[in-house]
Design a protein around this motif. Structure first.
Motif, PDB file in Angstrom:
ATOM      1  N   THR A  57      39.884  47.311  42.463  1.00 51.28           N
ATOM      2  CA  THR A  57      39.098  47.669  43.691  1.00 51.28           C
ATOM      3  C   THR A  57      39.424  48.581  44.532  1.00 51.28           C
ATOM      4  OG1 THR A  57      40.133  45.943  45.171  1.00 51.28           O
ATOM      5  CG2 THR A  57      38.630  45.084  43.611  1.00 51.28           C
ATOM      6  N   VAL A  74      37.260  41.220  35.118  1.00 49.88           N
ATOM      7  CA  VAL A  74      35.816  40.907  35.181  1.00 49.88           C
ATOM      8  C   VAL A  74      35.511  39.809  34.460  1.00 49.88           C
ATOM      9  CG1 VAL A  74      33.500  41.869  34.717  1.00 49.88           C
ATOM     10  CG2 VAL A  74      35.423  43.486  35.538  1.00 49.88           C
ATOM     11  N   LEU A 100      35.016  38.453  39.969  1.00 50.57           N
ATOM     12  CA  LEU A 100      36.297  38.793  39.434  1.00 50.57           C
ATOM     13  C   LEU A 100      37.213  37.673  39.489  1.00 50.57           C
ATOM     14  CD1 LEU A 100      36.826  42.237  41.336  1.00 50.57           C
ATOM     15  CD2 LEU A 100      35.884  41.819  38.924  1.00 50.57           C
ATOM     16  N   ILE A 136      34.194  48.457  43.283  1.00 52.77           N
ATOM     17  CA  ILE A 136      35.133  48.432  42.232  1.00 52.77           C
ATOM     18  C   ILE A 136      35.239  50.259  42.020  1.00 52.77           C
ATOM     19  CG2 ILE A 136      35.207  48.714  39.744  1.00 52.77           C
ATOM     20  CD1 ILE A 136      35.004  45.737  40.946  1.00 52.77           C
TER      21      ILE A 136
END
Length: 168
Positions: A45, A53, A63, A78
């Motif tokens: 991130t 994911v 997530l 992301i």
């Protein structure tokens, strides 16, 4: 108007066009990367958290940040989609196997010299002696303090203290 006077403005507009064009390309590449995410891939991130994911929706991503711990993030959060080898190396500490059959590079250059039978040359320590440096610094500081004290006495006059006046 003259072409010479318009030239700086034309150059400025051209530079702005090129900068916005490259920024748009970067944004499009990031959006494409986020749209290509698949469940099971590892991501980082923008805050630096690594996760896997689980589900991909229109604007959000589910997530798995730890086994059994799920969080919903915006797709814009992301920062990078990682390949499996890099994700496993970072998250699980898996080290890639090193090629041990290849050439081994020695830690020092002395083994790279041609003659192995040559006598070893005495090593010279080029490092500074810390104790000698400390003593020298202390002497210098003491000499500076004495000189500063003498300068103050000369400025005030001999034999006078701080409270004494010049007139009697």
């Amino acid at each position: 108007m003259d072409l010479i006077t318009l030239l700086p403005f034309i150059v400025l507009i051209g530079a702005m066009f090129l900068m916005t064009r490259s920024a748009k390309k970067k944004q499009a590449a990031a959006a494409q990367m986020r749209n290509d995410m698949q469940p099971g891939t590892g991501v980082r991130t923008i805050g630096g958290m690594y996760a896997t994911v689980k589900e991909v929706h229109d604007d959000t991503v589910l997530l798995e940040v730890a086994p059994g711990v799920h969080a919903v993030y915006a797709k814009n959060a992301i920062g990078a989609v990682l390949d499996d080898a890099e994700y496993n190396r970072i998250v699980h500490g898996d080290e890639q196997e090193l090629d041990t059959d290849g050439t081994v590079v020695p830690d020092d250059a002395s083994s790279l010299t041609g003659d192995a039978d040559a006598p070893e040359v005495a090593k010279i320590d080029l490092g500074k002696d810390d104790a000698a440096d400390d003593a020298e610094k202390t002497e210098d500081a003491t000499a500076k303090d004495v000189k500063a004290t003498e300068d103050v006495k000369d400025a005030k006059g001999e034999g006078k203290t701080d409270g004494d006046a010049d007139s009697k």
